[in-house]
Design a protein around this motif. Sequence first.
Motif, mmCIF file in Angstrom:
data_model
loop_
_atom_site.group_PDB
_atom_site.id
_atom_site.type_symbol
_atom_site.label_atom_id
_atom_site.label_comp_id
_atom_site.label_asym_id
_atom_site.label_seq_id
_atom_site.Cartn_x
_atom_site.Cartn_y
_atom_site.Cartn_z
ATOM 1 N N SER A 1 21.338 48.135 25.594
ATOM 2 C CA SER A 1 22.430 49.039 25.985
ATOM 3 C C SER A 1 23.382 48.358 26.970
ATOM 4 C CB SER A 1 21.886 50.349 26.551
ATOM 5 O OG SER A 1 21.160 50.125 27.736
ATOM 6 N N GLU A 2 22.846 47.539 27.850
ATOM 7 C CA GLU A 2 23.710 46.799 28.776
ATOM 8 C C GLU A 2 24.533 45.749 28.032
ATOM 9 O OE1 GLU A 2 21.768 45.290 32.296
ATOM 10 O OE2 GLU A 2 20.575 47.119 32.484
ATOM 11 N N LEU A 3 23.910 45.065 27.084
ATOM 12 C CA LEU A 3 24.653 44.095 26.273
ATOM 13 C C LEU A 3 25.782 44.777 25.506
ATOM 14 C CD1 LEU A 3 21.788 41.866 24.806
ATOM 15 C CD2 LEU A 3 23.517 41.181 26.485
ATOM 16 N N THR A 4 25.509 45.953 24.984
ATOM 17 C CA THR A 4 26.523 46.703 24.238
ATOM 18 C C THR A 4 27.695 47.061 25.143
ATOM 19 O OG1 THR A 4 24.806 47.568 22.768
ATOM 20 C CG2 THR A 4 26.904 48.732 22.780
ATOM 21 N N GLU A 5 27.420 47.458 26.363
ATOM 22 C CA GLU A 5 28.496 47.789 27.304
ATOM 23 C C GLU A 5 29.304 46.548 27.703
ATOM 24 O OE1 GLU A 5 29.712 50.802 28.111
ATOM 25 O OE2 GLU A 5 28.266 51.368 26.560
ATOM 26 N N ILE A 6 28.630 45.429 27.867
ATOM 27 C CA ILE A 6 29.347 44.180 28.171
ATOM 28 C C ILE A 6 30.254 43.826 26.995
ATOM 29 C CG2 ILE A 6 29.101 41.707 28.627
ATOM 30 C CD1 ILE A 6 26.365 42.419 29.973
ATOM 31 N N LEU A 7 29.753 43.983 25.790
ATOM 32 C CA LEU A 7 30.557 43.715 24.597
ATOM 33 C C LEU A 7 31.763 44.646 24.546
ATOM 34 C CD1 LEU A 7 30.818 42.102 21.950
ATOM 35 C CD2 LEU A 7 29.437 43.882 20.850
ATOM 36 N N ARG A 8 31.562 45.920 24.924
ATOM 37 C CA ARG A 8 32.670 46.885 24.949
ATOM 38 C C ARG A 8 33.792 46.403 25.884
ATOM 39 N NH1 ARG A 8 32.533 52.046 23.582
ATOM 40 N NH2 ARG A 8 30.277 52.234 23.833
ATOM 41 N N ASP A 9 33.429 45.794 26.983
ATOM 42 C CA ASP A 9 34.428 45.266 27.921
ATOM 43 C C ASP A 9 35.027 43.947 27.438
ATOM 44 O OD1 ASP A 9 33.920 47.410 29.613
ATOM 45 O OD2 ASP A 9 32.499 46.280 30.854
ATOM 46 N N ALA A 10 34.213 43.163 26.741
ATOM 47 C CA ALA A 10 34.658 41.819 26.344
ATOM 48 C C ALA A 10 35.646 41.827 25.190
ATOM 49 C CB ALA A 10 33.444 40.966 25.983
ATOM 50 N N ILE A 11 35.443 42.690 24.209
ATOM 51 C CA ILE A 11 36.296 42.640 23.018
ATOM 52 C C ILE A 11 37.778 42.829 23.349
ATOM 53 C CG2 ILE A 11 36.843 43.763 20.816
ATOM 54 C CD1 ILE A 11 33.823 44.084 20.377
ATOM 55 N N PRO A 12 38.175 43.834 24.122
ATOM 56 C CA PRO A 12 39.608 43.950 24.449
ATOM 57 C C PRO A 12 40.146 42.719 25.196
ATOM 58 C CG PRO A 12 38.490 46.001 24.927
ATOM 59 C CD PRO A 12 37.420 44.989 24.631
ATOM 60 N N ALA A 13 39.339 42.144 26.082
ATOM 61 C CA ALA A 13 39.778 40.952 26.811
ATOM 62 C C ALA A 13 39.981 39.780 25.853
ATOM 63 C CB ALA A 13 38.758 40.580 27.889
ATOM 64 N N LEU A 14 39.054 39.627 24.906
ATOM 65 C CA LEU A 14 39.175 38.561 23.913
ATOM 66 C C LEU A 14 40.425 38.752 23.058
ATOM 67 C CD1 LEU A 14 35.458 38.385 22.755
ATOM 68 C CD2 LEU A 14 36.679 36.629 24.062
ATOM 69 N N LEU A 15 40.612 39.968 22.565
ATOM 70 C CA LEU A 15 41.776 40.245 21.719
ATOM 71 C C LEU A 15 43.080 40.048 22.470
ATOM 72 C CD1 LEU A 15 40.452 43.363 19.784
ATOM 73 C CD2 LEU A 15 40.675 41.005 18.930
ATOM 74 N N ASP A 16 43.099 40.433 23.733
ATOM 75 C CA ASP A 16 44.310 40.250 24.538
ATOM 76 C C ASP A 16 44.625 38.769 24.740
ATOM 77 O OD1 ASP A 16 46.473 41.433 26.105
ATOM 78 O OD2 ASP A 16 45.475 40.472 27.814
ATOM 79 N N SER A 17 43.604 37.945 24.824
ATOM 80 C CA SER A 17 43.837 36.515 25.072
ATOM 81 C C SER A 17 44.468 35.808 23.875
ATOM 82 C CB SER A 17 42.527 35.817 25.451
ATOM 83 O OG SER A 17 41.702 35.638 24.315
ATOM 84 N N ILE A 18 44.406 36.423 22.704
ATOM 85 C CA ILE A 18 45.013 35.827 21.509
ATOM 86 C C ILE A 18 46.044 36.791 20.906
ATOM 87 C CG2 ILE A 18 43.126 34.252 20.959
ATOM 88 C CD1 ILE A 18 42.108 36.370 18.946
ATOM 89 N N LYS A 19 46.722 37.524 21.758
ATOM 90 C CA LYS A 19 47.653 38.547 21.279
ATOM 91 C C LYS A 19 48.817 37.971 20.484
ATOM 92 C CE LYS A 19 49.767 38.672 25.785
ATOM 93 N NZ LYS A 19 49.480 39.260 27.058
ATOM 94 N N ASP A 20 49.128 36.695 20.661
ATOM 95 C CA ASP A 20 50.220 36.091 19.895
ATOM 96 C C ASP A 20 49.805 35.721 18.478
ATOM 97 O OD1 ASP A 20 48.543 34.116 21.020
ATOM 98 O OD2 ASP A 20 50.073 32.588 20.706
#
Length: 137
Positions: free
Chosen positions: A77-96
């Motif tokens: 459950s903690e890994l899932t929450e970390i993933l929830r935070d990570a995906i938007p950050a990852l997507l934002d880093s390649i927004k172009d």
Amino acid sequence: MRGFRKIITRALILGALAIALSGCIFGGASRADRLESSLRDAAMSVPGIKSVSVNANANTSGNFIVVKLVGDTDDKSELTEILRDAIPALLDSIKDLESGTFGVSIFSPDDSVSAEPGELGYSGSSSLVRYREFFSE
């Protein structure tokens, strides 16, 4: 006159070679390397991420990205929450990046426990566009 043409021809060939080589040597990081770096930086900025492995392939066939995150816990459950935070950050880093495939998962330090985007309700394809649509809501 013939000797002059040979000299000019050789000079032009040498000049073209020098330009081509300087582009390879001094051209900087490839697009894939820049994507990998951006994704690594974004992932490491998320609390709970211990390490990240990125494989990005950007070529004329498209953009193909796979990200393996390693969390600092073995609690699913903690890994899932970390993933929830990570995906938007990852997507934002390649927004172009307009299109491509994208895959991401997170594992415990010993790889015994993992979490996938499906555990966050994502049931879409590996399309970068679909990931953005779902995780920007």
